[in-house]
Design a protein around this motif. Structure first.
Motif, short mmCIF file in Angstrom:
data_model
loop_
_atom_site.label_atom_id
_atom_site.label_comp_id
_atom_site.label_asym_id
_atom_site.label_seq_id
_atom_site.Cartn_x
_atom_site.Cartn_y
_atom_site.Cartn_z
N GLU A 108 -1.80 -0.82 -3.04
CA GLU A 108 -1.06 -1.75 -3.88
C GLU A 108 -0.33 -0.97 -4.97
O GLU A 108 -0.91 -0.09 -5.58
CB GLU A 108 -2.00 -2.78 -4.49
N VAL A 109 0.94 -1.32 -5.17
CA VAL A 109 1.78 -0.66 -6.16
C VAL A 109 2.20 -1.71 -7.18
O VAL A 109 2.73 -2.76 -6.83
CB VAL A 109 3.03 -0.04 -5.49
N HIS A 150 12.42 1.31 -6.85
CA HIS A 150 12.44 1.31 -5.38
C HIS A 150 11.43 2.34 -4.89
O HIS A 150 11.51 3.51 -5.26
CB HIS A 150 13.83 1.66 -4.86
N VAL A 151 10.47 1.89 -4.10
CA VAL A 151 9.46 2.78 -3.53
C VAL A 151 9.84 2.99 -2.07
O VAL A 151 9.92 2.04 -1.30
CB VAL A 151 8.04 2.15 -3.63
N ILE A 188 7.88 4.10 3.97
CA ILE A 188 7.66 2.68 3.77
C ILE A 188 8.89 1.97 4.34
O ILE A 188 9.97 2.04 3.75
CB ILE A 188 7.43 2.36 2.28
N SER A 189 8.71 1.37 5.48
CA SER A 189 9.81 0.75 6.20
C SER A 189 10.56 -0.25 5.32
O SER A 189 9.97 -1.20 4.80
CB SER A 189 9.28 0.05 7.46
N GLY A 190 11.83 -0.01 5.12
CA GLY A 190 12.64 -0.87 4.27
C GLY A 190 12.42 -0.65 2.79
O GLY A 190 13.16 -1.14 1.96
N GLY A 191 11.38 0.08 2.44
CA GLY A 191 11.06 0.34 1.04
C GLY A 191 10.56 -0.91 0.33
O GLY A 191 10.55 -2.00 0.88
N LEU A 192 10.11 -0.70 -0.87
CA LEU A 192 9.67 -1.81 -1.72
C LEU A 192 10.56 -1.81 -2.97
O LEU A 192 10.65 -0.81 -3.66
CB LEU A 192 8.22 -1.60 -2.18
N GLN A 227 4.40 -6.56 -8.02
CA GLN A 227 3.59 -5.64 -7.23
C GLN A 227 3.90 -5.83 -5.76
O GLN A 227 4.38 -6.87 -5.33
CB GLN A 227 2.11 -5.78 -7.51
N GLY A 228 3.67 -4.78 -5.00
CA GLY A 228 3.88 -4.81 -3.55
C GLY A 228 2.81 -3.95 -2.91
O GLY A 228 1.98 -3.34 -3.59
N SER A 229 2.80 -3.89 -1.60
CA SER A 229 1.78 -3.10 -0.92
C SER A 229 2.31 -2.54 0.39
O SER A 229 3.33 -3.00 0.91
CB SER A 229 0.53 -3.95 -0.66
N PHE A 230 1.62 -1.52 0.88
CA PHE A 230 1.89 -0.97 2.20
C PHE A 230 0.56 -0.48 2.77
O PHE A 230 -0.39 -0.24 2.03
CB PHE A 230 2.94 0.15 2.15
N ASP A 231 0.50 -0.37 4.08
CA ASP A 231 -0.74 0.05 4.75
C ASP A 231 -0.68 1.50 5.19
O ASP A 231 0.38 2.00 5.60
CB ASP A 231 -0.99 -0.81 6.00
N VAL A 232 -1.83 2.16 5.11
CA VAL A 232 -2.01 3.51 5.62
C VAL A 232 -3.05 3.42 6.73
O VAL A 232 -4.18 2.98 6.48
CB VAL A 232 -2.47 4.49 4.52
N HIS A 233 -2.67 3.80 7.93
CA HIS A 233 -3.57 3.74 9.09
C HIS A 233 -4.15 5.13 9.33
O HIS A 233 -3.42 6.10 9.50
CB HIS A 233 -2.80 3.26 10.32
#
Length: 135
Positions: free
Chosen positions: A14-15, A24-25, A67-71, A78-84
């Motif tokens: 979470e950012v 822009h992330v 980060i596809s498309g960026g945040l 706040q936004g989030s992205f997943d790390v697999h």
């Protein structure tokens, strides 16, 4: 996290933008989780394809996380992205716990400048002696 053969995990990062401007992330770097790492955890390259070379990476053991498309985060958003992550059979763990502070490091841009910020948390990996150890 406790890691052994067959391990798979998704970590949601979470950012939070605490600045007064829109940021822009576009990517993050996961230290010691790249395909060439010696640890028992690596990014799942089916979710996170790794570029040939990146200046952003300190060494080949780090993973680049696009980060596809960026945040785009406005002030206070706040936004989030997943790390697999998956088990790295070539990695070595001798039954100890390894700690990586500030994992992952997020890169963002604001007003035409890029900045890197480490995460507030520490990434901890523990496992039994793994097959990648050569002694």
């Amino acid at each position: 996290m406790v890691v052994e053969k067959g391990f798979r995990c998704t970590i949601t990062v979470e950012v939070l933008n605490l600045s007064g401007r829109t940021v822009h992330v576009d990517h993050a770097v996961a230290p010691f989780a790249g395909p060439q790492t010696g640890t028992v955890v690596t990014v799942d390259t089916s979710h996170h394809p790794q570029p040939e070379r990146r200046r952003d990476l300190d060494h080949s053991g780090d993973a680049y996380l696009e980060i596809s498309g960026g945040l785009d985060l406005e002030a206070g958003d706040q936004g989030s992205f997943d790390v697999h992550l998956v088990f790295n059979r070539r990695g070595c763990n001798r039954g100890v716990t390894a700690y990586v502070e500030g994992w992952p490091e997020v890169t963002f841009s604001v007003l035409g400048r890029s900045f890197e910020r480490p995460a507030a948390n520490t990434f901890a990996i523990h496992g039994k002696r793994s097959p990648g150890c050569r002694d």
